[in-house]
Design a protein around this motif. Structure first.
Motif, PDB file in Angstrom:
ATOM      1  N   ASP A  18      -5.031  16.178  50.027  1.00 52.00           N
ATOM      2  CA  ASP A  18      -3.789  16.563  49.336  1.00 52.00           C
ATOM      3  C   ASP A  18      -4.028  17.685  48.332  1.00 52.00           C
ATOM      4  OD1 ASP A  18      -2.360  14.683  50.785  1.00 52.00           O
ATOM      5  OD2 ASP A  18      -2.322  13.199  49.151  1.00 52.00           O
ATOM      6  N   LYS A  19      -5.112  17.582  47.572  1.00 56.46           N
ATOM      7  CA  LYS A  19      -5.421  18.621  46.581  1.00 56.46           C
ATOM      8  C   LYS A  19      -5.750  19.948  47.257  1.00 56.46           C
ATOM      9  CE  LYS A  19      -6.855  15.662  42.792  1.00 56.46           C
ATOM     10  NZ  LYS A  19      -7.896  15.330  41.828  1.00 56.46           N
TER      11      LYS A  19
ATOM     12  N   ASP B 205      -2.508  21.431  48.474  1.00 59.62           N
ATOM     13  CA  ASP B 205      -1.751  21.984  47.345  1.00 59.62           C
ATOM     14  C   ASP B 205      -2.303  23.349  46.932  1.00 59.62           C
ATOM     15  OD1 ASP B 205      -0.082  19.773  47.270  1.00 59.62           O
ATOM     16  OD2 ASP B 205      -1.127  18.823  45.577  1.00 59.62           O
TER      17      ASP B 205
ATOM     18  N   GLU C   9      -1.251  25.947  49.418  1.00 63.05           N
ATOM     19  CA  GLU C   9       0.174  26.248  49.221  1.00 63.05           C
ATOM     20  C   GLU C   9       0.383  27.149  48.011  1.00 63.05           C
ATOM     21  OE1 GLU C   9       4.371  23.919  48.355  1.00 63.05           O
ATOM     22  OE2 GLU C   9       2.683  22.800  49.164  1.00 63.05           O
ATOM     23  N   ARG C  10      -0.286  26.844  46.907  1.00 63.55           N
ATOM     24  CA  ARG C  10      -0.146  27.661  45.698  1.00 63.55           C
ATOM     25  C   ARG C  10      -0.663  29.074  45.920  1.00 63.55           C
ATOM     26  NH1 ARG C  10      -2.377  23.206  42.940  1.00 63.55           N
ATOM     27  NH2 ARG C  10      -4.198  24.457  42.467  1.00 63.55           N
TER      28      ARG C  10
END
Length: 67
Positions: A51-52, A55, A58-59
């Motif tokens: 998940d990290k 993320d 995505e960022r």
């Protein structure tokens, strides 16, 4: 040295923008593979790590779009 790191970050952002979905899918597959190999012993930690990482991708992709 700083310019080289900035160039590397910019390149990572370009890749994340262009191939974010493929990277996300790959991260999921790797997480599932590791989870399978460890017989689910570390599922929570693996899921958190995936998940990290997703993320972050995505960022990076979003930041590149706003530049």
């Amino acid at each position: 040295m700083f310019d080289a790191l900035k160039n590397l970050k910019d390149k990572a952002a370009e890749i994340a923008e262009a191939h974010g979905d493929a990277i996300d899918n790959g991260l999921e597959k790797v997480g599932d593979f590791i989870d399978d190999k460890t017989d689910g012993k570390y599922s929570d930690k693996i899921d958190t790590g995936v998940d990290k990482a997703q993320d972050l991708v995505e960022r990076l992709g979003e930041k590149k779009q706003s530049d």
